[in-house]
Motif scaffolding. Structure first.
Motif, PDB file in Angstrom:
ATOM      1  N   GLN A  71      25.938  23.855  19.575  1.00 30.86           N
ATOM      2  CA  GLN A  71      25.382  24.530  18.108  1.00 30.86           C
ATOM      3  C   GLN A  71      24.473  24.801  17.091  1.00 30.86           C
ATOM      4  N   HIS A  72      23.402  25.007  16.882  1.00 29.67           N
ATOM      5  CA  HIS A  72      22.435  24.969  16.217  1.00 29.67           C
ATOM      6  C   HIS A  72      22.613  25.939  15.011  1.00 29.67           C
ATOM      7  N   ALA A  73      21.687  26.039  13.718  1.00 30.94           N
ATOM      8  CA  ALA A  73      21.704  26.197  12.228  1.00 30.94           C
ATOM      9  C   ALA A  73      20.351  27.143  13.428  1.00 30.94           C
ATOM     10  N   GLU A  74      20.225  28.710  13.010  1.00 30.74           N
ATOM     11  CA  GLU A  74      19.297  29.287  12.970  1.00 30.74           C
ATOM     12  C   GLU A  74      18.615  30.060  11.589  1.00 30.74           C
ATOM     13  N   PHE A  75      17.660  28.988  10.950  1.00 26.54           N
ATOM     14  CA  PHE A  75      17.518  30.019   9.668  1.00 26.54           C
ATOM     15  C   PHE A  75      16.459  31.715  10.081  1.00 26.54           C
TER      16      PHE A  75
ATOM     17  N   ARG B  50      13.906  30.229  12.569  1.00 25.90           N
ATOM     18  CA  ARG B  50      13.585  28.659  13.186  1.00 25.90           C
ATOM     19  C   ARG B  50      14.313  27.942  12.556  1.00 25.90           C
ATOM     20  N   ARG B  51      15.037  26.840  14.031  1.00 27.75           N
ATOM     21  CA  ARG B  51      15.299  25.918  14.057  1.00 27.75           C
ATOM     22  C   ARG B  51      15.050  25.047  12.787  1.00 27.75           C
ATOM     23  N   PHE B  52      15.719  23.939  12.435  1.00 30.33           N
ATOM     24  CA  PHE B  52      15.487  22.872  11.048  1.00 30.33           C
ATOM     25  C   PHE B  52      14.237  21.850  12.380  1.00 30.33           C
ATOM     26  N   GLY B  53      14.261  21.704  13.348  1.00 32.66           N
ATOM     27  CA  GLY B  53      13.418  20.888  14.117  1.00 32.66           C
ATOM     28  C   GLY B  53      12.098  21.676  14.122  1.00 32.66           C
TER      29      GLY B  53
END
Length: 912
Positions: A205-209, A225-228
């Protein structure tokens, strides 16, 4: 004074009885002549012999120069009456410090002829500083030296004050998070969703903005866009724009907020949002109903998940019935801080135009599903409620501050009157607590508590980047060893420590270079070597040793030869490189074939820069190498000159003296006032402030804002005694230092309010009448020129005012959440309180805006020279567009004949 439209009745008004000039005419004649005098004096400082014609305390082969004979009367007056009398410097010895060290150093620097803005085709920092100083000195003289008639008058526009006041009152509008452009982009981090990305076997799981991106004339675009990817953007910008200072990327923050949407079937206003910070949310335990979930397949194809939000079951209800639906806003604090990060980046035009930003904001757009659109709406509601909370906070703080206006007016009058600052600090020295102060000073302390409370709230709660700033402050506070610092400072003798450090860095054993000189020299040598590598590379591309040597010879030539060549280039309107290479003043001479090649390449350069002929690019590129080589040779010579200055013994001696002059008095105060005890007081205040801010973060948005305001004011009240104790102790043991500082400030204020101590005034009417009497000027022509200057100032004020109003209207709400005005009370002091006329301050603002240019970008050196020249011309074109419609200053010749007699009168006034 002013007619009904706001335009000054100005030059058309009849002069007062017995006067040749109206109030406006004499003011703007005085202003023009002072401006010319200031400009000439500051330019004269570039001369190596300027200080020898300055007068005491500087030495001169002409002997003692009386004030009335000084070639630099304005600068001499400022230096003698204000700079030399500054506490610390007033103890410096005339011969030992001012002559043998400072004068020797400044003449040494002037003789090195460090390159100017004209040499480099860019605005150097020294040039910008000189322009700022010129305007400030002009403001000081125009405001401080009155005219003898007493009728002096400035142009004012009554509607300006109305619009400016309205702009301040509408400061809250800048908080609106959408609907405004920053350098061509309108960006909002509108939502956050979770994605499932399959790596090997498992999904992660990843957060995507979700970014909502808007450009002029284009439909809205959404990108994920993800934080990375934000981190990659930051890294790519460092690569694409080397040397550019970028705002730091916010730290990863997994905090979420809970939004409680209150729904009613019959009342549109029955909704509010409350936020509760939930630190470090565990995604594995988070209810699926609280967030969006998108599965990212290995092929990067996304599919929408089923609805993950609680839905309101619409059943028959009374119109007044309300249903509360709590929804977790996933990574809300991170969303807001990333929005602040992006908008800070976009504030810089160079970054906003970069390829990295364009791709980040436009590549791989996504289509949003119903749940994501609902999440965007909830985030909008959260933004709106956050803004409303801020508005209420500032409104309440403003009202509380306004309740003190009566007392603040008395305090203002006490400060404005003669010796007001001295009286204030004498009371601080005499009274041991805030409660013992006079009533008006106690009310001032109360007003300060409200101001400080609003500032803390603004920094750590109100702005988009407040969560990031607060996290950094907490982190730094947790790392500082306050107790150890206190004990070290308490025991150590700072005077002895710094004396030892100075000896370590400045000692010159057996006459060799000091450690500090070696450090500076090593750094400069590295720069010289870097330039030399680039010069060698360009020399190979140019492939003509004669041309390279001739350009190098020009950079090392005498200043008289350089000035002659620069003037020739200006007169012939050709590039300085062409003029240098064809000149007979610089050896070696070129052959006809070489001259022909230079001219042909220059023609190709002009065509290539103007995009006229792309086929001539090769010749243009060769000429570009010559231009770049001259620039690098100039900078390399500058560094060599700086290296020689650092290696001079006088530089080291001046550094030691300046450090001793300023450091030792502060150390005496520091030791006698027991400053170390304040370290514990500050640590306790930081602990308390963190606790108050965290409580405010956790509280419901709908809570009584009076409680929030009072919490921050109480925070300041709890620690005001510690702060006052620190100020009291410092003043009690200052050995007269702060009295000297207050006296020095009041000398400046006395000049601004009442003019020179001798009471001298500029009799512009007598000056004008005398010039007419001896036939020096044509009275009718001179009056027309003065009237044209008055009209120009009037038109320029109106143009600047209209342009400011148009810009405010075009920008709409501003640049983002959190830009709320932080000052809750009405303005306490005005420029007129300190002898500065508001109209003169307006003129300074207009001049500053007109001369303001964007800082040169160190990354520009990496650009192709043709692209760099295009960019320079583009900036000039942008500057012309920004100043489109600006009234052109009329040419004056007749009143310039007054300069000599005006200079004599000015010397008499300032020498009293």
């Amino acid at each position: 004074m002013e007619n009904g439209t706001g335009h000054a009745a100005g030059a058309d008004a009849a002069p007062p009885p017995g006067q040749l000039l109206t109030g406006k005419q004499e003011h703007y004649l005085k202003r023009e002549l002072i401006s010319l005098q200031v400009r000439d004096e500051i330019a004269e400082l570039n001369s190596p012999t300027a200080l020898r014609r300055f007068g005491a305390p500087f030495k001169s082969e002409f002997g003692e120069i009386a004030p009335i004979d000084s070639d630099l009367p304005i600068l001499r007056f400022i230096f003698v009456d204000h700079v030399r009398k500054f506490p610390f410097l007033d103890q410096a010895k005339e011969e030992e410090f001012w002559q043998d060290k400072l004068q020797t150093f400044l003449e040494l620097f002037a003789n090195k002829h460090i390159s100017s803005s004209e040499d480099r085709h860019e605005e150097t920092k020294r040039r910008k500083l000189a322009l700022k100083c010129e305007k400030l000195v002009e403001l000081m003289m125009v405001s401080g030296i009155p005219t003898a008639s007493g009728y002096e008058e400035r142009i004012r526009f009554s509607e300006m004050e109305v619009v400016d006041r309205g702009a301040n009152e509408q400061g809250l509008l800048v908080n609106i998070p959408e609907g405004h452009f920053i350098n061509g982009w309108d960006v909002n981090v509108a939502s956050v969703r979770t994605t499932l990305v399959k790596r090997t076997v498992r999904y992660h799981q990843h957060a995507e903005f979700i970014l909502r991106v808007r450009q002029q004339g284009k439909p809205d675009r959404y990108v994920g866009r993800r934080f990375g990817e934000f981190a990659k953007l930051h890294k790519r910008l460092h690569t694409e724009l080397p040397g550019k200072i970028l705002p730091p990327l916010p730290r990863k923050n997994k905090s979420s907020s809970v939004s409680s949407t209150l729904l009613g079937t019959g009342d549109d206003d029955a909704s509010s949002v409350s936020s509760v910070s939930t630190q470090d949310v565990n995604l594995s335990e988070e209810p699926r109903s609280s967030r969006n979930l998108t599965v990212k397949q290995p092929a990067d194809k996304r599919s929408s998940s089923r609805s993950s939000f609680h839905r309101v079951l619409k059943s028959p209800r009374a119109s007044s019935e309300i249903v509360a639906e709590p929804v977790t806003l996933y990574r809300e604090e991170q969303r807001v801080s990333l929005r602040a990060f992006l908008r800070t980046l976009l504030q810089n035009p160079r970054i906003a135009e970069s390829k990295a930003v364009e791709e980040f904001l436009t590549a791989n757009p996504v289509t949003l599903n119903e749940e994501e659109l609902m999440d965007i709406q909830r985030r909008k509601e959260m933004d709106a409620k956050r803004i409303e909370e801020q508005r209420q906070f500032y409104e309440i703080a403003r009202k509380r501050a306004q309740e003190l206006d009566v007392y603040m007016e008395q305090f203002r009058q006490d400060i404005v009157e003669n010796n007001g600052l001295t009286k204030l600090f004498q009371e601080i020295r005499a009274k041991q607590s805030v409660e013992e102060l006079s009533p008006q000073y106690q009310k001032f302390a109360e007003w300060l508590r409200i101001e400080v409370a609003a500032t803390i709230y603004h920094l750590f709660l109100a702005e988009d980047n407040s969560p990031e700033l607060f996290a950094q402050a907490k982190r730094i506070h947790s790392l500082v060893p306050y107790t150890l610092m206190k004990n070290v400072i308490r025991i150590a003798n700072p005077a002895a420590v710094m004396s030892g450090v100075l000896d370590l860095f400045l000692a010159q054993p057996f006459g060799s270079r000091s450690l500090l000189q070696r450090i500076f020299s090593l750094t400069i040598h590295d720069g010289i070597k870097t330039f030399q590598k680039s010069i060698d590379g360009l020399s190979i591309k140019i492939d003509d040793v004669v041309l390279v040597n001739k350009l190098r010879a020009f950079t090392a030539a005498d200043e008289e030869v350089k000035n002659e060549i620069r003037q020739e280039a200006k007169d012939d309107d050709v590039d300085i490189v062409v003029t240098v290479l064809r000149s007979d003043l610089i050896e070696p001479e070129l052959s006809p074939a070489q001259i022909e090649k230079v001219f042909n390449s220059y023609v190709a350069w002009v065509n290539a820069v103007e995009n006229v002929d792309t086929e001539m690019h090769q010749g243009a590129q060769w000429f570009a190498y010559l231009k770049q080589l001259l620039k690098l040779l100039t900078r390399q010579r500058d560094k060599s000159m700086m290296l020689s200055i650092i290696e001079e013994p006088v530089t080291l001696q001046l550094f030691r003296d300046l450090f001793t002059i300023f450091y030792e008095p502060l150390v005496r105060v520091y030791k006698s006032a027991n400053v170390y005890s304040s370290i514990t007081d500050f640590a306790e205040f930081a602990d308390d402030a963190i606790a108050v801010i965290e409580r405010a973060q956790r509280q419901d948005v709908s809570a009584d804002p009076n409680q929030t305001v009072q919490a921050f004011i109480d925070l300041c009240a709890r620690h005001q005694h510690s702060f006052y104790k620190f100020v009291h102790e410092v003043h009690l043991h200052d050995n007269g230092l702060f009295d000297s500082l207050m006296g020095w400030l009041e000398d400046i204020l006395h000049f601004l309010r009442k003019g020179p101590r001798g009471g001298g005034k500029l009799d512009m009417n007598a000056l004008f009448r005398g010039a007419i009497g001896v036939g020096q000027i044509d009275a009718e022509l001179a009056i027309r020129e003065i009237d044209s200057l008055v009209k120009w100032h009037e038109d320029r004020k109106k143009w600047h005012h209209d342009k400011t109003r148009q810009k405010m209207a075009a920008e709409g709400a501003g640049t983002g959440v959190g830009a709320v005005e932080s000052v809750p009370g009405s303005a306490t002091f005005k420029g007129s309180d300190f002898g500065l006329d508001e109209a003169d301050l307006d003129d300074l603002a207009i001049d500053d805006a007109a001369s303001n240019t964007s800082d040169e970008d160190s990354a520009d050196d990496e650009l192709d020279p043709i692209a760099l020249e295009r960019k320079r011309r583009s900036k000039q074109a942008d500057r012309l567009r920004r100043t489109a419609g600006e009234p052109v200053k009329p040419e004056v010749k007749e009143i310039l004949k007054l300069r000599e007699s005006f200079g004599a009168m000015l010397r008499m006034v300032l020498a009293d």
